[in-house]
Design an enzyme around this catalytic site. Structure first.
Site, short mmCIF file in Angstrom:
data_model
loop_
_atom_site.label_atom_id
_atom_site.label_comp_id
_atom_site.label_asym_id
_atom_site.label_seq_id
_atom_site.Cartn_x
_atom_site.Cartn_y
_atom_site.Cartn_z
N ARG A 1 0.82 -1.22 0.00
CA ARG A 1 0.00 0.00 0.00
C ARG A 1 0.85 1.26 0.00
NH1 ARG A 1 -2.65 -4.21 1.97
NH2 ARG A 1 -4.94 -4.34 1.92
N ASP B 1 -4.29 -15.74 6.98
CA ASP B 1 -3.03 -16.24 6.44
C ASP B 1 -2.26 -17.11 7.43
OD1 ASP B 1 -3.25 -15.09 3.91
OD2 ASP B 1 -2.41 -13.20 4.58
#
Length: 450
Positions: free
Chosen positions: A33, A327
């Site tokens: 990002r 994850d």
């Protein structure tokens, strides 16, 4: 390690206790990002602590292809001279995002409302992953997508020339989908609204606000309602990337199951939308403590100390916690195999469409190592064998998935007969220093082709 070269078989064996300081790389989500929002700003964004794994390097290359100037200094600081919202140029070549689902989906969102065309591809794993979950909401802005059957890469996107703001309710909890829609909304007039029934990691919201976007989040009976006002002038930032909690999970969990271990992992990001694994481990009875809690760059961080925890018990993981640790279920299943009793994980169907079918990959590998596993479409149960009870002795298929590879190597450190993975190369996509870091802590790792 390389995710694109010849396979690198690797074996992990039980050895001495893991001791020392584990300086894991920067947070992958924030690194992606930082590059994308820096490219969408006007002026220079400076980033230190960027994760220099292949996934993030591929995103840096993509930002250059769209016209941003992205450079790295000798001291490891990155500089991004952005082109502003709506300023992306049309790339001259195909955008190769390697193994990164986060990278490709966020980049698609960032270019979707500019009147340009771009073609995206990736490695064999990424080309098998579903992209319709992103291209469907992007079509609401006016973006067109042309790809393979089942919405898979390679895929060409034609950005919307006259984008419309949208209101979109995410059908599955996915920070990637939410972020892609918000990034597309930057170059659409009016307000773009994303509604998510289950909270997902909120790095995009925090960072968009930090770069100067007008964005609000409201908790309603429908869920989290995130409203972004389009066409802002994003301001460049100076960003210090915290250490990645998803990477920290591997040395932390290895220490919890390896007799006599005691390690410290400094400066780990503890954003509440990312810290579900550590909460779950403590629920299981792990000796895991937070030291020196503080805030850096708007994100909570702390130093994590993990010690061998032979008293851990299996639990039922709250399904509502899944989004904050999606994850980390592969490495959690390794801890579960070394705990007493059953660990039940539900509401995890998202694992079926990651870099691999992670439920199937972990279940098959654990069974080959002597662990009983039950699994269904969106759940699985690992029946623990207690401390040091995993037999091992198997060679496990990683399916080009970095987290599967690291999870089974960590399992090998506490196994009776060692565990081999068929290819440790994909680890470079997210944790390029995994091998030397674990060796420095005392782990027994051997490459079959050395």
């Amino acid at each position: 390690m390389s995710s694109h070269g010849d396979p690198i078989p690797m074996t992990a064996r039980r050895g001495t206790a893991l001791k020392g300081i584990a300086d894991v790389p920067g947070d992958k989500s924030i690194s992606h990002r930082s590059l994308i929002l820096g490219a969408l700003s006007v002026g220079e964004t400076r980033v230190t602590g960027l994760l220099e794994g292949q996934d993030v390097l591929d995103t840096a290359s993509a930002m250059r292809a769209f016209g941003a100037e992205v450079t790295r200094s000798d001291d490891g600081e990155w500089s991004i001279h952005g082109v502003g919202v709506g300023g992306f140029a049309e790339p001259e070549d195909v955008i190769d995002c390697g193994n990164s689902g986060t990278g490709v989906r966020l980049i698609m969102g960032a270019m979707a409302t500019s009147p340009i065309t771009a073609t995206f591809t990736g490695d064999a794993s990424l080309r098998s992953r579903p992209m319709a979950r992103v291209t469907d909401p992007l079509a609401l802005f006016g973006t067109q997508a042309f790809g393979r059957a089942k919405g898979q890469l390679p895929m060409t996107l034609i950005g919307a020339a006259d984008p419309l703001p949208v209101t979109y309710t995410t059908p599955v909890p996915s920070a990637q989908v939410k972020s892609a829609v918000l990034l597309a909304g930057l170059n659409a007039p009016g307000q773009t609204v994303v509604i998510e029934a289950e909270a997902t990691r909120d790095h995009s919201e925090r960072m968009l606000a930090g770069f100067g976007a007008e964005i609000t989040t409201e908790i309603t009976p429908e869920g989290r309602v995130i409203t972004l006002t389009g066409q802002p002038d994003l301001r460049p930032q100076t960003i210090v990337v915290p250490r990645d909690p998803s990477s920290a999970a591997f040395p932390v969990c290895a220490a919890l199951i390896s007799e006599g271990s005691d390690i410290l992992v400094p400066n780990i990001g503890l954003n509440p939308t990312r810290a579900g694994l550590f909460e779950t481990l403590r629920d299981m009875g792990a000796d895991l403590t937070y030291e020196n809690p503080r805030e850096e760059g708007g994100e909570p961080v702390a130093d994590l100390r993990a010690r061998f925890s032979p008293e851990m018990k299996g639990i039922e993981v709250p399904p509502e916690r899944a989004a904050s640790m999606i994850d980390e279920y592969p490495i959690l299943s390794v801890v579960a195999a070394n705990a007493e009793g059953a660990t039940v994980m539900r509401g995890v169907k998202e694992l079926r469409v990651k870099e691999s079918d992670r439920i199937a990959a972990m279940a098959d590998g654990l069974r080959a190592c002597g662990v009983e596993v039950d699994d269904g479409p969106d759940w699985w149960i690992v029946h623990g064998r207690g401390p040091g009870g995993v037999t091992g002795g198997a060679t496990v298929a990683t399916h080009l998935d970095h987290r599967i590879a690291m999870s089974f190597l960590c399992a090998g450190f506490a196994s009776q007969q060692g565990i081999t993975v068929d290819d440790a190369g994909p680890i470079a996509t997210s944790f390029p220093i995994f091998e030397p870091l674990m060796r420095d802590l005392g782990a027994q790792l051997d490459r079959a082709n050395r």
